[in-house]
Design a protein around this motif. Sequence first.
Motif, PDB file in Angstrom:
ATOM      1  N   PHE A  74     -36.297  41.836   6.953  1.00 61.55           N
ATOM      2  CA  PHE A  74     -37.425  41.314   6.176  1.00 61.55           C
ATOM      3  C   PHE A  74     -38.674  41.016   7.013  1.00 61.55           C
ATOM      4  N   GLY A  75     -38.586  41.176   8.330  1.00 60.37           N
ATOM      5  CA  GLY A  75     -39.765  41.052   9.181  1.00 60.37           C
ATOM      6  C   GLY A  75     -40.075  39.681   9.717  1.00 60.37           C
ATOM      7  N   ARG A  76     -39.450  38.631   9.182  1.00 61.94           N
ATOM      8  CA  ARG A  76     -39.733  37.265   9.634  1.00 61.94           C
ATOM      9  C   ARG A  76     -38.668  36.338   9.046  1.00 61.94           C
ATOM     10  N   LEU A  77     -38.803  35.048   9.360  1.00 62.12           N
ATOM     11  CA  LEU A  77     -37.939  34.032   8.762  1.00 62.12           C
ATOM     12  C   LEU A  77     -38.807  32.812   8.469  1.00 62.12           C
ATOM     13  N   ASP A  78     -38.969  32.483   7.197  1.00 58.24           N
ATOM     14  CA  ASP A  78     -39.805  31.360   6.796  1.00 58.24           C
ATOM     15  C   ASP A  78     -39.021  30.059   6.663  1.00 58.24           C
ATOM     16  N   VAL A  79     -37.832  30.140   6.064  1.00 51.90           N
ATOM     17  CA  VAL A  79     -37.067  28.931   5.760  1.00 51.90           C
ATOM     18  C   VAL A  79     -35.620  29.118   6.198  1.00 51.90           C
ATOM     19  N   LEU A  80     -35.160  28.219   7.067  1.00 57.17           N
ATOM     20  CA  LEU A  80     -33.753  28.177   7.458  1.00 57.17           C
ATOM     21  C   LEU A  80     -33.119  26.964   6.800  1.00 57.17           C
ATOM     22  N   VAL A  81     -31.995  27.165   6.104  1.00 62.31           N
ATOM     23  CA  VAL A  81     -31.265  26.057   5.483  1.00 62.31           C
ATOM     24  C   VAL A  81     -29.879  25.960   6.119  1.00 62.31           C
ATOM     25  N   ASN A  82     -29.653  24.882   6.853  1.00 64.97           N
ATOM     26  CA  ASN A  82     -28.338  24.619   7.436  1.00 64.97           C
ATOM     27  C   ASN A  82     -27.536  23.795   6.434  1.00 64.97           C
ATOM     28  N   ASN A  83     -26.750  24.497   5.641  1.00 60.36           N
ATOM     29  CA  ASN A  83     -26.011  23.879   4.547  1.00 60.36           C
ATOM     30  C   ASN A  83     -24.500  23.850   4.773  1.00 60.36           C
ATOM     31  N   ALA A  84     -23.971  24.756   5.555  1.00 60.46           N
ATOM     32  CA  ALA A  84     -22.515  24.876   5.713  1.00 60.46           C
ATOM     33  C   ALA A  84     -21.912  23.582   6.258  1.00 60.46           C
ATOM     34  N   GLY A  85     -20.795  23.164   5.669  1.00 62.08           N
ATOM     35  CA  GLY A  85     -20.125  21.975   6.156  1.00 62.08           C
ATOM     36  C   GLY A  85     -18.994  21.543   5.236  1.00 62.08           C
ATOM     37  N   TYR A  86     -18.204  20.592   5.717  1.00 60.52           N
ATOM     38  CA  TYR A  86     -17.119  20.035   4.915  1.00 60.52           C
ATOM     39  C   TYR A  86     -16.778  18.660   5.462  1.00 60.52           C
ATOM     40  N   GLY A  87     -16.013  17.863   4.673  1.00 60.31           N
ATOM     41  CA  GLY A  87     -15.631  16.535   5.127  1.00 60.31           C
ATOM     42  C   GLY A  87     -14.330  16.075   4.516  1.00 60.31           C
ATOM     43  N   ASP A  88     -13.317  15.893   5.342  1.00 55.18           N
ATOM     44  CA  ASP A  88     -12.029  15.399   4.869  1.00 55.18           C
ATOM     45  C   ASP A  88     -12.035  13.872   4.804  1.00 55.18           C
ATOM     46  N   VAL A  89     -11.052  13.330   4.103  1.00 60.12           N
ATOM     47  CA  VAL A  89     -10.902  11.880   4.001  1.00 60.12           C
ATOM     48  C   VAL A  89      -9.602  11.458   4.678  1.00 60.12           C
ATOM     49  N   GLY A  90      -9.702  10.502   5.564  1.00 58.59           N
ATOM     50  CA  GLY A  90      -8.540   9.968   6.268  1.00 58.59           C
ATOM     51  C   GLY A  90      -9.006   8.885   7.220  1.00 58.59           C
ATOM     52  N   SER A  91      -8.109   8.007   7.633  1.00 62.42           N
ATOM     53  CA  SER A  91      -8.506   6.944   8.550  1.00 62.42           C
ATOM     54  C   SER A  91      -8.807   7.509   9.935  1.00 62.42           C
ATOM     55  N   ILE A  92      -9.635   6.816  10.668  1.00 64.60           N
ATOM     56  CA  ILE A  92      -9.933   7.221  12.047  1.00 64.60           C
ATOM     57  C   ILE A  92      -8.653   7.231  12.879  1.00 64.60           C
ATOM     58  N   GLU A  93      -7.818   6.218  12.689  1.00 64.14           N
ATOM     59  CA  GLU A  93      -6.580   6.131  13.455  1.00 64.14           C
ATOM     60  C   GLU A  93      -5.683   7.336  13.222  1.00 64.14           C
ATOM     61  N   ASP A  94      -5.605   7.801  11.975  1.00 65.48           N
ATOM     62  CA  ASP A  94      -4.671   8.867  11.632  1.00 65.48           C
ATOM     63  C   ASP A  94      -5.280  10.268  11.687  1.00 65.48           C
ATOM     64  N   THR A  95      -6.567  10.358  11.967  1.00 64.17           N
ATOM     65  CA  THR A  95      -7.201  11.672  12.090  1.00 64.17           C
ATOM     66  C   THR A  95      -7.038  12.166  13.520  1.00 64.17           C
ATOM     67  N   SER A  96      -6.451  13.325  13.675  1.00 69.34           N
ATOM     68  CA  SER A  96      -6.228  13.860  15.024  1.00 69.34           C
ATOM     69  C   SER A  96      -7.558  14.201  15.687  1.00 69.34           C
ATOM     70  N   LEU A  97      -7.546  14.214  17.005  1.00 69.40           N
ATOM     71  CA  LEU A  97      -8.751  14.606  17.725  1.00 69.40           C
ATOM     72  C   LEU A  97      -9.135  16.049  17.410  1.00 69.40           C
ATOM     73  N   ALA A  98      -8.151  16.881  17.143  1.00 71.48           N
ATOM     74  CA  ALA A  98      -8.448  18.268  16.773  1.00 71.48           C
ATOM     75  C   ALA A  98      -9.230  18.318  15.462  1.00 71.48           C
ATOM     76  N   ASP A  99      -8.835  17.479  14.492  1.00 70.19           N
ATOM     77  CA  ASP A  99      -9.565  17.429  13.222  1.00 70.19           C
ATOM     78  C   ASP A  99     -10.954  16.843  13.417  1.00 70.19           C
ATOM     79  N   PHE A 100     -11.063  15.826  14.255  1.00 70.67           N
ATOM     80  CA  PHE A 100     -12.376  15.263  14.571  1.00 70.67           C
ATOM     81  C   PHE A 100     -13.297  16.356  15.120  1.00 70.67           C
ATOM     82  N   ARG A 101     -12.785  17.078  16.115  1.00 74.21           N
ATOM     83  CA  ARG A 101     -13.601  18.103  16.762  1.00 74.21           C
ATOM     84  C   ARG A 101     -13.977  19.213  15.787  1.00 74.21           C
ATOM     85  N   ALA A 102     -13.051  19.590  14.917  1.00 74.63           N
ATOM     86  CA  ALA A 102     -13.319  20.670  13.975  1.00 74.63           C
ATOM     87  C   ALA A 102     -14.445  20.300  13.012  1.00 74.63           C
ATOM     88  N   GLN A 103     -14.398  19.077  12.484  1.00 72.27           N
ATOM     89  CA  GLN A 103     -15.444  18.661  11.553  1.00 72.27           C
ATOM     90  C   GLN A 103     -16.794  18.516  12.253  1.00 72.27           C
TER      91      GLN A 103
END
Length: 288
Positions: A74-103
Amino acid sequence: MSQVWLITGSSRGIGRALAEAVLAAGHKLVATARDLPQLEDLKKRYAENVLTIFLDVTDEQSAASAVKAAVETFGRLDVLVNNAGYGDVGSIEDTSLADFRAQIETNLFGTIIVTKAALPLMREQGFGHIIQFSSVGGRIGPAGRGPYAAAKWGVEGFSEVLAREVGPLGIKVTIIEPGGFRTDFAGASTTLREGRPEYEDTVGKMARYQRDYNGKQPGDPAKAAAAVLYVAGLAEPPLRLPLGSDAIRGLEQNDAVRAEAHRQWRDLSISTDFEPGAGAGRFPWEAK
């Protein structure tokens, strides 16, 4: 005037609603997702106005390729929208570091990676608008969403710094802060864990609320898309834009509580300033 957009996470939720709105308004779009078949109907309906490509926002080369494709097509880029994402629900204590890093990798570093991929182009163009999807959870810390809130608070800080740096270069930045919208964010896109009984009244309550809330959220994704489209056409867009009555209500209440806390602890806060020659007994908590 027709714009060239790039939207991450175009296949679902508000990202999909925004992709539809952008194309319906006659703009050009680079629609990205990890699941390309979900974008096939856009290609069939809008033909040469849309380019659908795979994008993993956590991969620098993938992000660079998406920006390059926008320019080549298209020759240029006028608007970038950073929309991708997700969020699980769980306690900090029970959320693994791998899940923390992934999110955090997706929600924060994905935003940073794609933004950095687009910045050299926008700087050379002398214009552009970067729209970052944060959340009410980027201003308020909800129980059960430790990794998500940590990432979104990071997006807020990153984007505010970005706005200060690139504003003089002709590049605009807007942070979008949605409340609850009727997408699958609280459904298929989210893993809900009530956790151990000690967190029954906090994390467990949040998990149950999310299950009951899904499909009843006050926000309309099509109206959110229309609001973002409007803001992208402004000469002076806002730095932050909450979306939804629940977002406004929650932020106003939270800001009032925060302002009262500042007032309550103001004397203690300012007592830490350096005072040459001041002796002992100058602190508010010390007896006179």
